[in-house]
Design an enzyme around this catalytic site. Sequence first.
Site, PDB file in Angstrom:
ATOM      1  N   GLU A 103       0.810  -1.215  -0.099  1.00 42.06           N
ATOM      2  CA  GLU A 103       0.156   0.040  -0.250  1.00 42.06           C
ATOM      3  C   GLU A 103       0.924   1.433   0.027  1.00 42.06           C
ATOM      4  OE1 GLU A 103      -3.571  -1.693   2.762  1.00 42.06           O
ATOM      5  OE2 GLU A 103      -1.757  -0.544   3.649  1.00 42.06           O
ATOM      6  N   LYS A 105       2.076   4.597   1.474  1.00 44.90           N
ATOM      7  CA  LYS A 105       2.274   5.108   2.672  1.00 44.90           C
ATOM      8  C   LYS A 105       1.967   6.689   2.554  1.00 44.90           C
ATOM      9  CE  LYS A 105       5.524   5.290   6.990  1.00 44.90           C
ATOM     10  NZ  LYS A 105       5.134   6.823   7.006  1.00 44.90           N
ATOM     11  N   ASP A 107       1.567  10.535   3.307  1.00 41.14           N
ATOM     12  CA  ASP A 107       2.152  11.515   4.351  1.00 41.14           C
ATOM     13  C   ASP A 107       1.209  12.415   5.103  1.00 41.14           C
ATOM     14  OD1 ASP A 107       4.187  12.529   5.645  1.00 41.14           O
ATOM     15  OD2 ASP A 107       5.013  13.691   4.056  1.00 41.14           O
ATOM     16  N   TYR A 212      -7.430   2.277   5.996  1.00 40.59           N
ATOM     17  CA  TYR A 212      -6.494   1.151   5.650  1.00 40.59           C
ATOM     18  C   TYR A 212      -6.751  -0.262   6.444  1.00 40.59           C
ATOM     19  CZ  TYR A 212      -2.992   3.382   8.072  1.00 40.59           C
ATOM     20  OH  TYR A 212      -2.220   4.062   9.021  1.00 40.59           O
ATOM     21  N   LYS A 298      10.724   3.437   3.033  1.00 41.28           N
ATOM     22  CA  LYS A 298      10.777   5.100   2.938  1.00 41.28           C
ATOM     23  C   LYS A 298      11.534   5.229   1.682  1.00 41.28           C
ATOM     24  CE  LYS A 298       9.166   7.272   5.752  1.00 41.28           C
ATOM     25  NZ  LYS A 298       9.645   7.579   7.255  1.00 41.28           N
ATOM     26  N   CYS A 391      33.129  17.235  29.600  1.00 40.97           N
ATOM     27  CA  CYS A 391      31.730  17.017  29.381  1.00 40.97           C
ATOM     28  C   CYS A 391      31.460  18.828  29.490  1.00 40.97           C
ATOM     29  CB  CYS A 391      31.060  16.799  30.542  1.00 40.97           C
ATOM     30  SG  CYS A 391      29.075  16.949  30.638  1.00 40.97           S
ATOM     31  N   CYS A 394      29.200  19.569  32.749  1.00 38.81           N
ATOM     32  CA  CYS A 394      29.973  19.508  34.240  1.00 38.81           C
ATOM     33  C   CYS A 394      31.121  19.480  33.972  1.00 38.81           C
ATOM     34  CB  CYS A 394      29.028  18.285  34.815  1.00 38.81           C
ATOM     35  SG  CYS A 394      29.886  16.700  34.040  1.00 38.81           S
ATOM     36  N   CYS A 409      29.060  11.228  29.255  1.00 41.11           N
ATOM     37  CA  CYS A 409      29.470  11.606  30.695  1.00 41.11           C
ATOM     38  C   CYS A 409      28.892  10.707  31.555  1.00 41.11           C
ATOM     39  CB  CYS A 409      28.744  12.977  30.698  1.00 41.11           C
ATOM     40  SG  CYS A 409      28.771  13.690  32.312  1.00 41.11           S
ATOM     41  N   CYS A 414      25.352  15.290  36.741  1.00 36.78           N
ATOM     42  CA  CYS A 414      25.708  16.136  35.450  1.00 36.78           C
ATOM     43  C   CYS A 414      24.503  17.142  35.425  1.00 36.78           C
ATOM     44  CB  CYS A 414      26.140  15.599  34.284  1.00 36.78           C
ATOM     45  SG  CYS A 414      26.065  16.466  32.820  1.00 36.78           S
TER      46      CYS A 414
END
Length: 648
Positions: A103, A105, A107, A212, A298, A391, A394, A409, A414
């Site tokens: 079928e 797809k 959007d 569907y 897709k 990081c 932190c 990290c 943090c």
Amino acid sequence: MLELVNLLNQYAHEYYTTDNPSVSDSEYDRLYHELLDLEQQYPELVQADSPTHRVGGKVLEGFEKYQHQYPLYSLQDAFSREELEAFDVRIRKDFPKVSYLCELKIDGLSISLMYENGILVAGATRGDGSVGENITENLKRVKDIPLVLPTAVNLTVRGECYMPRSSFDRVNRLRQENGESEFANPRNAAAGTLRQLDTAIVAKRNLATFLYQEVSPTDMASQDAVLKKLSKNGFSVNEQYILADSMDEVWEFIEKINQERKQLPYDIDGVVVKVNDLAMQEELGFTVKAPKWAIAYKFPAEEKEAQLLSVDWTVGRTGVVTPTANLTPVQLAGTTVSRATLHNVDYIAEKDIRKDDTVIVYKAGDIIPAVLRVVEGKRQSEDKIEIPKYCPSCGSELIHFEDEVALRCINPRCPAQIKEGLIHFASRDAMNIAGLGPAVVEKLFDQQLVKDVAGIYRLTVNDLLQLENFKEKSANKLYTAIQTSKENSAEKLLFGLGIRHVGSKASQILLEHFHDLEQLAKATREEVAALDSLGMVIAESLTSYFAQEGTQILLEELKEVGINLAYLGKKVSADAALSGLIVVLTGKLERLNRSEAKAKLESLGAKVTSSVSKKTSLVVAGADAGSKLTKAQELGIDIRDESWLENL
């Protein structure tokens, strides 16, 4: 009035659904205004399926949550023929002679429509698959959705609501003339329209649908039979589908549609491939998130060139440090893109992305902007992108574990991780605390009013009044939303805790089984892994989380502030009469309707499915039972009648 309603609905179906009108627009308008005049004279005789319900006239206060009776799953994606063939190999292990239905797809926006005795009683968005938003009044303004079905059946169907390209062009032209910002693409326009509180605006924008799936238990044996049934009941069904017996045929259809899709009057972003036989679907079942019997291919995303200007490094709630590219702005799939993910440090090294490179940008899954590759021959510098050692939030040393592609990290205190965790906790699919978004979380954390999720529930109205731009009304509104969230069912809390690999669907399954968070915290890995659709990865992550001392302290704090830790959904005891059995209803029941019978069976512990397979425990057969009864007899499955069900 009855004659006019029937005629006008027939003409509307011809015009909007079959694209084959039998009368002129002026004749339709003449009859419509005749009906309108009669309805104004005799309002007590207005019919439920009158086409006058399609026009505006209501300003809604907002949208209520809608609990789906049948969960709406998402689909696993494929981006290559190899992924489709891997899917095919998995299916053919159990079903060598499988046939697929392919079928388009669409959007658009996923919707669910509920009919009782043939009358549309509710229409909702997909939401998280379990809870959506009730947008019934807006969906009544979508002209190809039937308000009343030809027969008085109970039916729940699923489909896509979309904006045709012609409507999109007209809407944007009007917005431009009125000095309003234009919609980026038809999907955004459809989503924005369905969330309008003025139904008159919805009526004017000419949305459309393709249905569907029959989500409620069906009497059909295959997906193509379901589509024919939906069409027969007046739903708009996309006729561009095929049955395929091999992946060669599937791929041929995909290539054909990909070439033709720009000429279609609506947007599509792929092709959905489903096992056609519903009994096979039943046996294959579902993962936590998606059916095992379907996959969405897709189409390749649109690609554009952009120059890399700089890289930002951000810390997520699990400690993963993610690089984001700042780019020269480009138009991509209807939106302006100036930032795109670089995924992780291994991806940067693998693609050899360097400072000031010209790169190809696309939208992963048509949603998230991402850098695909470097454009050869346009390199301006040999300087490598600087990878951080500490990081950015932190200052702790970052770790690059051997089995991971990401920098991480591992400091549990943090600030960035805590903030992201708080944002996730308050999000719609978790505790759904309206008004507690990223900006407010940032302020609360920076002013040290909240340090962890339990701290959210210690906030007072006076605390909230300390925040910039917060007045008494907004402070009281947020305080009320926080207090209300205490009463959520515990699967929302579990998801909100942000445990690695434990998503919303897994949280639902876990709490349905263990009933409350304290019981779940005591569960062993083996007990968790044994649950349907879960496995050892989720079990390891969950039990490791609850084994931490900090988690035990947090649970106690959550209890102290009054958060509900129990599952509030349907509970069925393990010793219920039909616990663990798979039951199929078929034929016409004389004294119970189908939904009553299903609800009763489920209350007794049964799982009610729509197709007979080797896994079926028993079949309840009413009058005129057909192929399902025959198949049950062939498989030697226990068959009962309506009297047995009533006695039970």
